[in-house]
Each structure stands twice: as structure tokens, then as C-alpha cells.
Design an enzyme around this catalytic site. Structure first.
Site, PDB file in Angstrom:
ATOM      1  N   ASP A 111       0.806  -1.221   0.000  1.00 36.04           N
ATOM      2  CA  ASP A 111       0.000   0.000   0.000  1.00 36.04           C
ATOM      3  C   ASP A 111       0.845   1.280   0.000  1.00 36.04           C
ATOM      4  O   ASP A 111       0.442   2.302   0.548  1.00 36.04           O
ATOM      5  CB  ASP A 111      -0.960   0.007   1.203  1.00 36.04           C
ATOM      6  CG  ASP A 111      -2.134   0.957   0.991  1.00 36.04           C
ATOM      7  OD1 ASP A 111      -2.534   1.139  -0.180  1.00 36.04           O
ATOM      8  OD2 ASP A 111      -2.629   1.523   1.977  1.00 36.04           O
ATOM      9  N   PRO A 148       4.718  -6.898  -6.478  1.00 35.04           N
ATOM     10  CA  PRO A 148       3.940  -6.955  -5.235  1.00 35.04           C
ATOM     11  C   PRO A 148       4.775  -6.602  -4.024  1.00 35.04           C
ATOM     12  O   PRO A 148       5.988  -6.831  -3.990  1.00 35.04           O
ATOM     13  CB  PRO A 148       3.455  -8.409  -5.180  1.00 35.04           C
ATOM     14  CG  PRO A 148       4.420  -9.164  -6.018  1.00 35.04           C
ATOM     15  CD  PRO A 148       4.878  -8.230  -7.087  1.00 35.04           C
ATOM     16  N   HIS A 194       3.775  -7.579  -0.709  1.00 34.85           N
ATOM     17  CA  HIS A 194       3.666  -8.562   0.361  1.00 34.85           C
ATOM     18  C   HIS A 194       4.881  -9.486   0.371  1.00 34.85           C
ATOM     19  O   HIS A 194       5.377  -9.909  -0.671  1.00 34.85           O
ATOM     20  CB  HIS A 194       2.400  -9.416   0.192  1.00 34.85           C
ATOM     21  CG  HIS A 194       1.158  -8.722   0.665  1.00 34.85           C
ATOM     22  ND1 HIS A 194       0.606  -7.667  -0.023  1.00 34.85           N
ATOM     23  CD2 HIS A 194       0.372  -8.940   1.763  1.00 34.85           C
ATOM     24  CE1 HIS A 194      -0.481  -7.270   0.618  1.00 34.85           C
ATOM     25  NE2 HIS A 194      -0.650  -8.019   1.695  1.00 34.85           N
ATOM     26  N   ASN A 204       6.454   8.680  -1.492  1.00 36.66           N
ATOM     27  CA  ASN A 204       5.103   8.926  -2.001  1.00 36.66           C
ATOM     28  C   ASN A 204       4.154   9.389  -0.892  1.00 36.66           C
ATOM     29  O   ASN A 204       4.492   9.343   0.289  1.00 36.66           O
ATOM     30  CB  ASN A 204       4.572   7.649  -2.653  1.00 36.66           C
ATOM     31  CG  ASN A 204       3.326   7.878  -3.463  1.00 36.66           C
ATOM     32  OD1 ASN A 204       3.094   8.979  -3.958  1.00 36.66           O
ATOM     33  ND2 ASN A 204       2.506   6.852  -3.601  1.00 36.66           N
ATOM     34  N   LYS A 205       2.982   9.844  -1.312  1.00 39.32           N
ATOM     35  CA  LYS A 205       1.921  10.313  -0.413  1.00 39.32           C
ATOM     36  C   LYS A 205       2.357  11.517   0.422  1.00 39.32           C
ATOM     37  O   LYS A 205       1.995  11.648   1.598  1.00 39.32           O
ATOM     38  CB  LYS A 205       1.442   9.166   0.482  1.00 39.32           C
ATOM     39  CG  LYS A 205       0.959   7.950  -0.311  1.00 39.32           C
ATOM     40  CD  LYS A 205       0.283   6.909   0.555  1.00 39.32           C
ATOM     41  CE  LYS A 205      -0.198   5.730  -0.304  1.00 39.32           C
ATOM     42  NZ  LYS A 205      -0.922   4.705   0.472  1.00 39.32           N
ATOM     43  N   GLY A 216       9.733 -52.543   8.150  1.00 42.80           N
ATOM     44  CA  GLY A 216       8.926 -53.733   8.382  1.00 42.80           C
ATOM     45  C   GLY A 216       8.255 -54.272   7.145  1.00 42.80           C
ATOM     46  O   GLY A 216       7.495 -55.246   7.221  1.00 42.80           O
ATOM     47  N   LYS A 227      11.963 -55.421   3.082  1.00 38.57           N
ATOM     48  CA  LYS A 227      12.999 -55.053   2.083  1.00 38.57           C
ATOM     49  C   LYS A 227      14.268 -55.880   2.255  1.00 38.57           C
ATOM     50  O   LYS A 227      14.770 -56.475   1.300  1.00 38.57           O
ATOM     51  CB  LYS A 227      13.346 -53.551   2.212  1.00 38.57           C
ATOM     52  CG  LYS A 227      12.215 -52.602   1.988  1.00 38.57           C
ATOM     53  CD  LYS A 227      12.674 -51.164   2.104  1.00 38.57           C
ATOM     54  CE  LYS A 227      13.279 -50.839   3.450  1.00 38.57           C
ATOM     55  NZ  LYS A 227      12.349 -51.035   4.592  1.00 38.57           N
ATOM     56  N   SER A 246      14.403 -45.033   2.243  1.00 42.00           N
ATOM     57  CA  SER A 246      14.533 -43.954   1.245  1.00 42.00           C
ATOM     58  C   SER A 246      13.165 -43.310   0.967  1.00 42.00           C
ATOM     59  O   SER A 246      12.607 -43.499  -0.112  1.00 42.00           O
ATOM     60  CB  SER A 246      15.190 -44.452  -0.042  1.00 42.00           C
ATOM     61  OG  SER A 246      14.565 -45.593  -0.545  1.00 42.00           O
TER      62      SER A 246
END
Length: 638
Positions: A41, A119, A121, A172-173, A478, A481, A549
Site C-alpha cells: 500500500d 507486489p 507482500h 510517495n503520499k 517392516g 525389504k 529412502s
């Protein structure tokens, strides 16, 4: 054929003449790219809308639409809301903020401009970086009521790191602080003190009131104390970056090899620095091969020369090995080639940086796998302090070490943004997660060289009469593998195959005993195993690994280490409830009790393979049946 009305004909001729004169006036003007940024703003969109309006770039129908939109969704009552000329998204108009980067063109009698409205933000920092990456100047807006804020510092820091050397401090402003000179002077002094810490040297501060147009295109009567330029007058004097890059050494990142027939082979791309002409000696990197430029063909015939910013095709005197990602450069002043660097990284993803994870790194036309080490430090944009950090979160800025899978051609970002600026892309989601700027190559990258050997991986494989493979067993704890991998190795041994089994628990007793079970440590665990497995396949072995993994990105990282077809992903598909019922080691019980943290399937995720080469279901199959199935699938591979 009827003769047209003389009056209308003369009017059409006059319009044609006016258009011709207009195009002639603007054809040879240079173009300045700049961005507007700052906090939320501060009036960025209003400022750009005013620039378009005062430079007569708003057409009659747009003005009518603006009047209607101002009444419907503006913030100025019956007055024109110039921000609506730029804020095009519905969410932007509803909230009165900028979300996406909006580009707008306008021109004055002296110059053409492209402005990016970025932007404010913090969550849209990635959008701001995108807009700043091609800019020659930055207009940093500050609300005169609020002064220098965190986003002011963040955006100034990023602009400076992105190579923008010309800063315009637009306070500004001023109408909301009674056009106070004292307030303007105080803000300018505070900003200059901060900018001095960053090393920003070229700053021009201008007091503005974008809503009323004060000091935009015309001098403000309300600020008669101001004797500096208007914003547009100053923008008309800022040097364009391309003007200096034309004096740099020649650089052409090859984007495409143009071979329409066997008698023509051209190398196309956009010149990233310097100039080139037929007869110039050039060097192809990273190979280092030298040759000379034969011609610069174009649609209108061969060109005499080309310079920075031109998109061209080159033909060379010799048949050299040159493809997309290579760089054609001045033979006597080439860029550097390395595989380890220091860089500034701006993290732009909601998921934190994972040190050791493999990401795609795109620099110019080059794409390689890269890993990021734990950050050297994170930068506090308010104080410029260097903070200790083990990772980088969304919008964090840090200095890191980058390692690429192979050597790439680069230059420091300050020298050449095209060959020094890069992005990181997540290999699984394909999202851009970070933007970076290379500083320099690490000395160890320049001093460590790969030692060529006389006996190669093909020789090792031939001696063993087999094709090297990496059988990568993955699944929950479990799932079975290790048991299945052991059965497969026994069956292969009976067939006189040369194998080696790397088991997750066994490896953590030695090679990886220094690693824990955090996400970062899991990534490093798999990276090390991948490197070891690669060396073993180079020796001609069939390597079996049994590791949870859990992350797809790391399994892909290991796959990328090996030649195509050598990585065989075997998903031991066992539902969580079945694996937990087995709980051979009692780990699930500890995880449920909270005494074992970061346990896969409980408080740490497991990402199932999306397209494994082999899948076995241990609910429907015994371990021996699964092993038989796996062996039958890999036997055709020799």
C-alpha cells in the site's frame, strides 16, 4: 471504382503521415526497464497508472473503463483510481494490493520504458525477484507516513544483489504529510544510511504525490522547496544496462543447433555479452575447443556483426562438438568453468531447503543436477547481520555452497547476470523453489580433477560377464525389504552373479554413523549410499540396497547418478497397518509412544514410487516368491 471523398482521403493521408512520423521518432529510442517495489500500500500501482496517464498512454476507451471501474471498485470516490490501470486481477482489486507482476509500456519524447509493478507482500517475494531480474533501475516507494519498513529493506537488498545499480527513492503520499520537507529529509537520511551498509551508491530521492501527479511529470507547486528533477525527467537519464554489456567479452549461450539440411549447421541463441563478427576467434565451453566465426546468417542476409541482446545464429569454420547448453565465447577471454560455487540464494518455496537434496539448476541454457550444502549463514535484511542457519525457509536469503553434477560455464552475477543467475527447480513437483546469484568458484573445484583410468566400467563388467545394475529396494520399515533383498542376492549368487548388498541398518554402523533421522540427515544418508553404489556399479557389480529412502527426490537423485537403465527401483508394497503389526524391531511402538521421533509412516512421510520398475506385494507373496519374481524380471537384463 469510385474516387474517395477528397476530405476523407486527405485526412487518411494525414493520419498515415502522422503514424509514420511517430514510428520514425520512436524507432531508434533506447528502452529502460525498471521496477516499482516497496511495502504494501505504498502506491506502486497508482504511480504506474499516473505514469501511463501523464505520458498519454491511456486510450479513450481505457479511460472510460477506468472511470467506470473507479466508481465500482476504486478507493478515491468519484475521482480516478489510477491503480486500476495496473491491478488486473480480481483479487487485487478486491484487496487493493498487487499480487502478480504487471508489465506496462509507455514512452516519452526522449525514451521508451517497460515498467514492472511488483507486489509488496513478503509472500510474493518470488514475483518481485522475477520483475527485478531484467531491470536497469528500481523505483523504491516509501509511504511518507510510515517511513522505511522491512519490505523496503528487503526489496532494496534484493535489487542490489540482482545487479540493479540505479535506485530511485520515491517518497510517495507527500500530500498526506502536508508536503513536509522535514519529513522527506528524515526518510532520505534513514534510507541512505541503510543503503550505505549495502554498498548502494546511486540513489536519487524524489518527493511525490502519485494521486495528484506532483513531481511525476510536472514540478509540484505544493513542494516549491524541491529543486530536483521530476520522476520522468530522472528516468530519462538513467543508463541502460545493455549499453555496458556491449563492451564486455563475447558470450553466446547456445539455445538451439539449427541443422535444416546436411550442408548447414548453425548455433542459435541470444548474445549475453560483447560483440561478434565473422572472422573472430571463439572458444566452445566447457570443452575448450577453438575455432572461428564463419558468418552470422539472418533472414535479410549475412550480418556484419551482432552485439549483446541480439538473437542470432552463428556458423563456424570447423565441425566442432557444440550443443544446447554450451557457450561460445571470445577465444582470448573465455568465462570460467567449475562445479562448486558460492552463491546468494533467495528461497521461494513453502517447503524449506533440504541440504543435500538434488534440484535441477537452470543457468542460461544449461540444466544440471545440483545440491546445496547447509547454508553458511542467513542474512537478516533489517540489520544485515549474518545469522547461523541449517536451512532456508520461505523468503529467506542466505549464502550457500552449490555443487553441480558436472562442470558448467559461468561468470559472477555482478559481471554477467545471464551466466551468473540461476533458478532451482524441485525434481518431483517441477516447481521453481529458489533464485540464486553465483559469486565465485570454490578453489577446491579448480584444484580437484577427475583422474582418468585405463580400465573402465565396461572392462569391469566384461570380466564379470554381466551388466551392472543397482537394485534399489524401497518401502516402509517392516515391509520386508532386507529379507527379500537377501533372498535375491542368494539366488543371484547361485547363478554366479557378482553382487553386493548394502543394508540400511548395516551402513549406519559405519559409513553413516554420524547421521540422525531428520529429513536433512535422511537426504545425506541416501546421497552417500548413491555415491557408494555408483562406485560399485563402476566395478561391474550388481548392487542391492535395502533402504526406506522415503523421498522421491532422493531416489531420483540416485537414479540420475547412473547411466540410463541401470537403476531398478523395487517397491516393496506393504500397507502401514501390516508393517506396524509385524514391528519386528519394536520401532513403531516407540514412535507411537513419542520416544522415537521422525519415524517414517508415523511422524515423517513416505512418498510411494509413482512408476517403479518392479512392485512386489508382501501381503500376497512370501519373501521367496517375491525374490523369484524379481530375479525373473532382471534376468533378461543379463
Amino acid at each position: 471504382m469510385n474516387r474517395p471523398d477528397d476530405t476523407a482521403y486527405r485526412a487518411d493521408a494525414l493520419i498515415d503521415e502522422d503514424i509514420g512520423e511517430y514510428l520514425d521518432r520512436h524507432r531508434d529510442k533506447d528502452m529502460l526497464r525498471f521496477i516499482t517495489c516497496g511495502s504494501v500500500d505504498d502506491g506502486k500501482s497508482t504511480l504506474i497508472g499516473r505514469l501511463l496517464y501523464d505520458s498519454r498512454r491511456v486510450f479513450a476507451d481505457q479511460l472510460e473503463a477506468l472511470e467506470a471501474d473507479s466508481k465500482a471498485s476504486g478507493t478515491r470516490g468519484a475521482e480516478l483510481d489510477f491503480a486500476l490501470l495496473v491491478d488486473g486481477l480480481a483479487a487485487e482489486r478486491e484487496q487493493g494490493i498487487t499480487i502478480d507482476v504487471a508489465y506496462r509500456f509507455f514512452a516519452t519524447e526522449a525514451r521508451k520504458f517497460i515498467v514492472a509493478d511488483c507486489p509488496g507482500h513478503e509472500q510474493y517475494t518470488r514475483n518481485m525477484v522475477t520483475g527485478a531480474s531484467t531491470a536497469d533501475a528500481a523505483v523504491i516507494l516509501i509511504d511518507a507516513r510510515k517511513g522505511v519498513l522491512t519490505q523496503t529493506r528487503r526489496h532494496s537488498f534484493l535489487c542490489h544483489r540482482l545487479g540493479i545499480r540505479n535506485m530511485v527513492l520515491a517518497v510517495n503520499k507527500m500530500d498526506l504529510v502536508d508536503f513536509s520537507q522535514e519529513r522527506f529529509d528524515a526518510i532520505e537520511a534513514e534510507y541512505r544510511a541503510f543503503a550505505e551498509e549495502l554498498g548502494i551508491e546511486r540513489i536519487t530521492a524524489i518527493p511525490l504525490a502519485a494521486v495528484t501527479g506532483d513531481n511525476i511529470a510536472t514540478k509540484s507547486e505544493a513542494m516549491d522547496w524541491w529543486d530536483g528533477p521530476t520522476l520522468i525527467a530522472h528516468l530519462e537519464t538513467i543508463p541502460v544496462r545493455d549499453q555496458s554489456s556491449a563492451d564486455a567479452p563475447f558470450r553466446l549461450p547456445v539455445q538451439w543447433v539449427n541443422r535444416p539440411h546436411q550442408d548447414f549447421r548453425g548455433f542459435a541463441g541470444q548474445v549475453a555479452g560483447g560483440t561478434v563478427k565473422p572472422g573472430d576467434a571463439v572458444r566452445i565451453l566447457p570443452s575448450g575447443t577453438t575455432t572461428t566465426v564463419r558468418a552470422i546468417p539472418s533472414f535479410d542476409g549475412d550480418r556484419d556483426s551482432a552485439e549483446a541482446g541480439d538473437s542470432i545464429t552463428l556458423t563456424l569454420d570447423d565441425e566442432v562438438d557444440c550443443s544446447r547448453g554450451d557457450v561460445i565465447a571470445s577465444a582470448d577471454d573465455p568465462p570460467q568453468v567449475a562445479d562448486q560455487f558460492e552463491a546468494t540464494l533467495v528461497w521461494m518455496d513453502a517447503e524449506s531447503l533440504k541440504p543435500g537434496r538434488g534440484y535441477w539448476l537452470k543457468l542460461g541454457t544449461q540444466t544440471v543436477t545440483a545440491t546445496i550444502a547447509e547454508p553458511k549463514y542467513e542474512i537478516n535484511v533489517n540489520t544485515m547481520a549474518k545469522l547461523a542457519a541449517t536451512s532456508l525457509d520461505l523468503n529467506a536469503i542466505g549464502v550457500v555452497e552449490v555443487t553441480t553434477e558436472r562442470r558448467i560455464v559461468f561468470e559472477p552475477y555482478d559481471t554477467n547476470p545471464t551466466l551468473g543467475g540461476f533458478v532451482l527447480i524441485d525434481k518431483v513437483s517441477n516447481q521453481t523453489v529458489a533464485a540464486g546469484m553465483l559469486h565465485f568458484a570454490l578453489r577446491r573445484a579448480q584444484n580437484v580433477h577427475w583422474q582418468a583410468t585405463s580400465v573402465g566400467r565396461e572392462d569391469h563388467a566384461s570380466l564379470k560377464n554381466q551388466t551392472p545394475r543397482l537394485l534399489w529396494f524401497t518401502g516402509l520399515s517392516g515391509s520386508g525389504k532386507s529379507t527379500i533383498a537377501n533372498e535375491v542376492e542368494k539366488k543371484l549368487a547361485l547363478m554366479n552373479r557378482h553382487t553386493f548388498l548394502l543394508d540400511g541398518d548395516n551402513v549406519r554402523h559405519g559409513l553413516n554413523k554420524d547421521l540422525g533421522f531428520t529429513e536433512t540427515d535422511r537426504i545425506e544418508n541416501i546421497r552417500r549410499i548413491g555415491e557408494v553404489a555408483k562406485l560399485m556399479t563402476d566395478a561391474g557389480l550388481i548392487v542391492l540396497t535395502a533402504f526406506i529412502s522415503p523421498f522421491r527426490a532422493e531416489r531420483q537423485m540416485v537414479r540420475d547418478m547412473l547411466p540410463d537403465g541401470e537403476f531398478i527401483e523395487i517397491f516393496v508394497d506393504t500397507p502401514l497397518e501390516v508393517a506396524e503389526q509385524r514391528d519386528v524391531k519394536g520401532l513403531y511402538k516407540k514412535a507411537r509412544e513419542g520416544s522415537l521421533k521422525n519415524f517414517t509412516g508415523i511422524d515423517s512421510p513416505y512418498e510411494e514410487p509413482q512408476a517403479p520398475e518392479i512392485r512386489v506385494n508382501t501381503v500376497d507373496m512370501t519373501a521367496e516368491e517375491a525374490a523369484d519374481y524379481i530375479v525373473s524380471r532382471i534376468l533378461p537384463l543379463k
